[in-house]
Design an enzyme around this catalytic site. Structure first.
Site, mmCIF file in Angstrom:
data_model
loop_
_atom_site.group_PDB
_atom_site.id
_atom_site.type_symbol
_atom_site.label_atom_id
_atom_site.label_comp_id
_atom_site.label_asym_id
_atom_site.label_seq_id
_atom_site.Cartn_x
_atom_site.Cartn_y
_atom_site.Cartn_z
ATOM 1 C CD GLU A 258 -23.117 11.700 1.894
ATOM 2 O OE1 GLU A 258 -23.546 10.786 1.163
ATOM 3 O OE2 GLU A 258 -22.275 12.515 1.522
ATOM 4 C CG HIS A 277 -23.240 11.804 -2.289
ATOM 5 N ND1 HIS A 277 -22.620 11.050 -1.328
ATOM 6 C CD2 HIS A 277 -22.544 11.568 -3.425
ATOM 7 C CE1 HIS A 277 -21.606 10.385 -1.857
ATOM 8 N NE2 HIS A 277 -21.537 10.690 -3.139
HETATM 9 P P1 NAD Z 1 -8.900 8.509 -7.859
HETATM 10 O O1 NAD Z 1 -8.479 7.356 -7.019
HETATM 11 O O2 NAD Z 1 -8.805 8.396 -9.347
HETATM 12 O O3 NAD Z 1 -8.081 9.819 -7.440
HETATM 13 C C1 NAD Z 1 -7.830 10.164 -6.107
HETATM 14 C C2 NAD Z 1 -6.518 10.921 -6.073
HETATM 15 O O4 NAD Z 1 -6.291 11.337 -4.731
HETATM 16 C C3 NAD Z 1 -5.316 10.074 -6.500
HETATM 17 O O5 NAD Z 1 -4.587 10.713 -7.519
HETATM 18 C C4 NAD Z 1 -4.499 9.950 -5.228
HETATM 19 O O6 NAD Z 1 -3.112 9.922 -5.498
HETATM 20 C C5 NAD Z 1 -4.901 11.212 -4.503
HETATM 21 N N1 NAD Z 1 -4.633 11.161 -3.066
HETATM 22 C C6 NAD Z 1 -4.697 10.098 -2.222
HETATM 23 N N2 NAD Z 1 -4.343 10.479 -0.984
HETATM 24 C C7 NAD Z 1 -4.044 11.797 -1.044
HETATM 25 C C8 NAD Z 1 -3.601 12.751 -0.077
HETATM 26 N N3 NAD Z 1 -3.397 12.410 1.183
HETATM 27 N N4 NAD Z 1 -3.395 14.003 -0.489
HETATM 28 C C9 NAD Z 1 -3.611 14.370 -1.776
HETATM 29 N N5 NAD Z 1 -3.991 13.507 -2.736
HETATM 30 C C10 NAD Z 1 -4.224 12.234 -2.380
HETATM 31 O O7 NAD Z 1 -10.385 8.833 -7.404
HETATM 32 P P2 NAD Z 1 -11.457 9.656 -8.241
HETATM 33 O O8 NAD Z 1 -12.190 8.734 -9.125
HETATM 34 O O9 NAD Z 1 -10.809 10.845 -8.840
HETATM 35 O O10 NAD Z 1 -12.472 10.093 -7.098
HETATM 36 C C11 NAD Z 1 -12.086 11.130 -6.210
HETATM 37 C C12 NAD Z 1 -13.075 11.254 -5.074
HETATM 38 O O11 NAD Z 1 -14.338 11.674 -5.572
HETATM 39 C C13 NAD Z 1 -13.348 9.942 -4.318
HETATM 40 O O12 NAD Z 1 -13.487 10.232 -2.955
HETATM 41 C C14 NAD Z 1 -14.692 9.493 -4.892
HETATM 42 O O13 NAD Z 1 -15.374 8.648 -4.009
HETATM 43 C C15 NAD Z 1 -15.360 10.843 -5.035
HETATM 44 N N6 NAD Z 1 -16.492 10.868 -5.954
HETATM 45 C C16 NAD Z 1 -17.604 11.537 -5.523
HETATM 46 C C17 NAD Z 1 -18.675 11.634 -6.371
HETATM 47 C C18 NAD Z 1 -19.918 12.345 -5.924
HETATM 48 O O14 NAD Z 1 -21.003 11.898 -6.236
HETATM 49 N N7 NAD Z 1 -19.805 13.458 -5.224
HETATM 50 C C19 NAD Z 1 -18.639 11.050 -7.651
HETATM 51 C C20 NAD Z 1 -17.469 10.413 -8.051
HETATM 52 C C21 NAD Z 1 -16.384 10.345 -7.196
HETATM 53 C C1 MLT Z 2 -18.936 7.661 -5.948
HETATM 54 O O1 MLT Z 2 -18.007 7.523 -5.152
HETATM 55 O O2 MLT Z 2 -18.991 7.052 -7.036
HETATM 56 C C2 MLT Z 2 -19.993 8.648 -5.660
HETATM 57 O O3 MLT Z 2 -20.042 8.986 -4.354
HETATM 58 C C3 MLT Z 2 -21.236 8.450 -6.385
HETATM 59 C C4 MLT Z 2 -22.425 7.851 -5.735
HETATM 60 O O4 MLT Z 2 -22.400 6.709 -5.336
HETATM 61 O O5 MLT Z 2 -23.433 8.532 -5.676
#
Ligand code: NAD
Ligand code: MLT
Length: 368
Positions: A258, A277
């Site tokens: 990114e 993103h």
């Molecule tokens: P979290 O840690 O609460 O949940 C992640 C889940 O994935 C857990 O339940 C874990 O057991 C599971 N996991 C781990 N390894 C695994 C595998 N091999 N197979 C299946 N499941 C598995 O995290 P979250 O807060 O729910 O965030 C999830 C994802 O979303 C992260 O990568 C985070 O960075 C991303 N995120 C992206 C944005 C965005 O802006 N697009 C925003 C928030 C979070």
């Molecule tokens: C995150 O992991 O919290 C997300 O990717 C959000 C961000 O930083 O934009």
């Protein structure tokens, strides 16, 4: 204390740090030497996903106490190196969960109803009504890979829209899935049953590339949504699968690199909907994560418990070597549910230091 902020965060976080009397410096789009120079006299570094916090950063910043991630994913931070240098890494794991879940729902509809494609054509003056025949989410099966904080919020929302839920997450209990109305299944079954597959794992060595050509073929049709992390889904394989009709479409918010390269094959395939993103990009989410990180930076400076520290034990450094062998055992035995926070108690008032790796959202937790 000097707080260096290298990715934009909400003003509320900046104000909170300034009100606490800290010297706040913002410097965005720094890379290589420029970042190392800027961080050299910093006591805290605050980032989002745009700054790579490598071992060199910790080597350059001898006064660093804490790296705050204004968001969830810490795959851009070398936590082992932080720990080696006694620097705390803390994130804000709650503040943007709803925003990410809502974006996932929006992306599901965008892909199923070709909203961006139809929008672009209408703006260009074309009334392409007969070219778009969408798919309803109602009555379809949603496969959720990773049923953590975001995955659970997505489950609740799409369950409410009439989808059947299956989930693959080797680290959660059947009971938790049951409570959400989701059936916990093996990975292959999740792929096979899903009409919509949504990914919500962290990016780890275990999840990197976990969805590639074979897995997309198992899906056979339907839509793949990734609002978690680029790299979990093989981008070349996904672009090919949508292009050759193996899948009906995809919606992607996150990329292995990114900003994504203009040459990415994902940008060439019409039925792949993309956003840059934006999952956490709501006012509320940004205010939440910025103020959470500001409070944690302030706590670390004051020697108080750092709420979401990922690598800081809550004991004096002098005690730590004696308890080190028991930490893994105790952590596994006492693993808290994901919604609870890890709060340590401290015995001194000097800035909190990291002295031991703790499981992070970048590592796989034990089953719970
Ligand atoms: P979290 O840690 O609460 O949940 C992640 C889940 O994935 C857990 O339940 C874990 O057991 C599971 N996991 C781990 N390894 C695994 C595998 N091999 N197979 C299946 N499941 C598995 O995290 P979250 O807060 O729910 O965030 C999830 C994802 O979303 C992260 O990568 C985070 O960075 C991303 N995120 C992206 C944005 C965005 O802006 N697009 C925003 C928030 C979070
Ligand atoms: C995150 O992991 O919290 C997300 O990717 C959000 C961000 O930083 O934009």
């Amino acid at each position: 204390m000097k707080v260096l902020i290298t990715d934009p965060i909400d003003d509320a976080g900046l104000e909170r740090l300034r009100e606490a009397g800290h010297d706040v410096e913002t410097a965005y789009d720094l890379d290589g030497e420029a970042l190392l120079e800027a961080v050299a006299d910093a006591n805290a570094l605050v980032v989002r996903s745009g700054t790579e916090v490598t071992e060199a950063v910790f080597e350059a910043a001898s006064d660093l106490v804490i790296v705050g991630r204004a968001g969830i994913g810490v795959d851009n931070i070398d936590i082992d190196a932080a720990t080696e240098h006694g620097v705390i890494v803390a994130n804000a794991p709650e503040g943007n969960v709803r925003a990410a879940a809502e974006h996932t729902v929006a992306m599901s509809f965008a892909a199923a109803r070709s909203i961006p494609q139809a929008h672009a054509r209408l703006k260009a003056g074309e009334w392409a009504k007969s070219d778009y025949l969408g798919t309803e989410l109602n009555g379809k099966t949603l496969g959720i890979v990773g049923l953590g904080r975001v995955g659970q919020e997505v489950a609740k929302r799409l369950d409410g829209l009439g989808m059947d839920l299956v989930a693959y997450d080797p680290y959660i209990s059947e009971e938790r899935a049951d409570r959400l109305g989701a059936e916990l299944v093996e990975f292959e079954a999740c792929l096979e049953q899903a009409d919509f597959l949504t990914v919500h794992t962290p990016l780890t060595p275990e999840t990197e590339g976990m969805i590639s050509t074979d897995e997309l073929e198992l899906m056979g049709s339907g839509y793949l949504i990734n609002c978690a992390r680029g790299g979990v889904v093989d981008e070349d394989a996904l672009a090919a699968a949508v292009d050759d009709g193996t899948l009906d479409g995809a919606a992607i918010d996150v990329f292995a690199e990114e900003p994504v390269s203009p040459d990415s094959p994902l940008l060439d395939v019409d039925d792949v909907v993309v956003t840059p993103h934006l999952g956490a990009s709501t006012e509320a989410a940004q205010e939440n994560v910025a103020t959470s990180i500001a409070d944690q930076v302030d706590a670390a400076f004051a020697g108080e418990p750092v709420m979401n520290a990922l690598n800081a034990p809550s004991v004096d450094e002098s005690v730590f070597p004696r308890i080190r062998p028991y930490i893994g055992l105790a952590e596994t035995a006492g693993k808290a549910p994901p919604n609870s926070s890890t709060v340590g108690s401290r015995t001194s008032r000097s800035p909190t230091r990291a002295t031991s790796p703790r499981r992070t959202s970048n590592s796989s937790p034990p089953p719970r």
